[in-house]
Write a protein that holds these residues in place. Structure first.
Motif, mmCIF file in Angstrom:
data_model
loop_
_atom_site.group_PDB
_atom_site.id
_atom_site.type_symbol
_atom_site.label_atom_id
_atom_site.label_comp_id
_atom_site.label_asym_id
_atom_site.label_seq_id
_atom_site.Cartn_x
_atom_site.Cartn_y
_atom_site.Cartn_z
ATOM 1 N N THR A 1 1.050 -1.621 -0.079
ATOM 2 C CA THR A 1 -0.143 -0.203 -0.175
ATOM 3 C C THR A 1 1.113 1.045 -0.123
ATOM 4 O OG1 THR A 1 -2.062 -1.253 0.859
ATOM 5 C CG2 THR A 1 -1.793 0.896 1.202
ATOM 6 N N SER A 2 0.339 2.510 -0.522
ATOM 7 C CA SER A 2 0.961 3.223 -0.970
ATOM 8 C C SER A 2 0.869 3.747 0.447
ATOM 9 C CB SER A 2 0.894 4.358 -2.077
ATOM 10 O OG SER A 2 0.816 5.688 -2.145
ATOM 11 N N ASP A 3 2.440 5.040 0.676
ATOM 12 C CA ASP A 3 2.198 5.681 2.316
ATOM 13 C C ASP A 3 1.138 6.596 1.817
ATOM 14 O OD1 ASP A 3 3.094 4.107 3.882
ATOM 15 O OD2 ASP A 3 5.331 5.148 3.025
ATOM 16 N N ASP A 4 0.323 7.206 0.741
ATOM 17 C CA ASP A 4 -0.215 8.544 0.699
ATOM 18 C C ASP A 4 -1.691 7.366 1.189
ATOM 19 O OD1 ASP A 4 1.781 9.777 -0.896
ATOM 20 O OD2 ASP A 4 0.584 8.915 -2.952
ATOM 21 N N VAL A 5 -1.457 6.660 1.396
ATOM 22 C CA VAL A 5 -2.920 5.737 2.210
ATOM 23 C C VAL A 5 -3.003 6.317 3.880
ATOM 24 C CG1 VAL A 5 -4.625 4.046 2.208
ATOM 25 C CG2 VAL A 5 -3.989 5.224 -0.114
ATOM 26 N N HIS A 6 -3.719 6.878 4.721
ATOM 27 C CA HIS A 6 -4.185 6.971 5.650
ATOM 28 C C HIS A 6 -4.971 5.976 6.559
ATOM 29 C CE1 HIS A 6 -6.101 8.341 9.497
ATOM 30 N NE2 HIS A 6 -5.035 8.752 8.876
ATOM 31 N N ASP A 7 -6.189 5.739 5.735
ATOM 32 C CA ASP A 7 -7.230 4.967 5.579
ATOM 33 C C ASP A 7 -7.312 3.659 4.611
ATOM 34 O OD1 ASP A 7 -8.300 5.927 8.382
ATOM 35 O OD2 ASP A 7 -9.598 7.198 7.647
ATOM 36 N N LEU A 8 -7.600 2.531 5.113
ATOM 37 C CA LEU A 8 -7.081 1.514 4.218
ATOM 38 C C LEU A 8 -8.299 0.098 4.765
ATOM 39 C CD1 LEU A 8 -6.541 -0.056 1.254
ATOM 40 C CD2 LEU A 8 -4.507 -1.633 3.125
ATOM 41 N N LEU A 9 -9.622 0.635 3.599
ATOM 42 C CA LEU A 9 -10.792 -0.600 3.592
ATOM 43 C C LEU A 9 -10.556 -1.817 3.075
ATOM 44 C CD1 LEU A 9 -12.991 -1.864 5.246
ATOM 45 C CD2 LEU A 9 -14.403 -0.357 3.048
ATOM 46 N N VAL A 10 -10.155 -3.265 4.042
ATOM 47 C CA VAL A 10 -9.996 -4.318 3.505
ATOM 48 C C VAL A 10 -11.240 -5.114 3.539
ATOM 49 C CG1 VAL A 10 -8.691 -6.769 2.722
ATOM 50 C CG2 VAL A 10 -7.396 -4.776 3.709
#
Length: 172
Positions: A100-109
């Motif tokens: 995941t890119s470090d530009d992503v704060h909140d990730l939903l899987v």
């Protein structure tokens, strides 16, 4: 966004699926699943969490869950349909998070058991209150969510890195 930024992982198990004679990958949602998926979306929206990115398994039941879930969010995040989420092992799931890119704060899987439950349990080095015990007692039912926070780059995600801050079973 720096690599030491606080981040959030929301793990959602797909909603209840039909049992059918078709392949497991193509199983659609059951009536209960079509009710539980948007309800789960409302719960996440009510918690003030809007993912920046969603990784969704390509299985029919996960895609249907996501389609119903996302209608309840304030805005639609970028969505990647990821074949590797289907039948993924714990190690494969962690490897996906590491990409995941470090530009992503909140990730939903949006994925499947036993992987989603195993990932939540493995990442949660700490937990608020009795959340970890409740999650493990409940067995991570369909349409359940776990919210885990951690600090650092996605490349540093590994066993015990996070804190379980919410466990949201579908009928609580």
């Amino acid at each position: 966004m720096s690599a030491d930024t606080p981040r959030r992982i929301v793990l959602l198990r797909h909603a209840k699926a039909e049992w059918s004679d078709s392949s497991d990958h193509e199983r659609p949602l059951a009536d209960r699943g079509r009710q539980d998926a948007p309800a789960a979306g409302r719960r996440l929206a009510g918690a003030g969490i809007t993912p920046d990115l969603t990784l969704c398994s390509t299985a029919t039941r996960t895609r249907e869950t996501w389609k119903l879930f996302v209608t309840e969010l304030a805005h639609r995040p970028k969505t990647v349909y990821e074949e590797r989420l289907y039948e993924a092992s714990l190690g494969e799931l962690i490897a996906l998070l590491n990409e995941t890119s470090d530009d992503v704060h909140d990730l939903l899987v949006v994925g499947h058991n036993p992987g989603v439950h195993a990932l939540a349990d493995a990442l949660a080095g700490e937990a608020d209150d009795d959340l970890l015990a409740r999650m493990n007692r409940g067995g991570f039912p369909t349409a359940a969510m776990a919210v885990i926070t951690f600090n650092g780059s996605w490349k540093t995600v590994e066993h015990g890195v996070g804190r379980l801050v919410a466990y949201l079973p579908p009928h609580e």
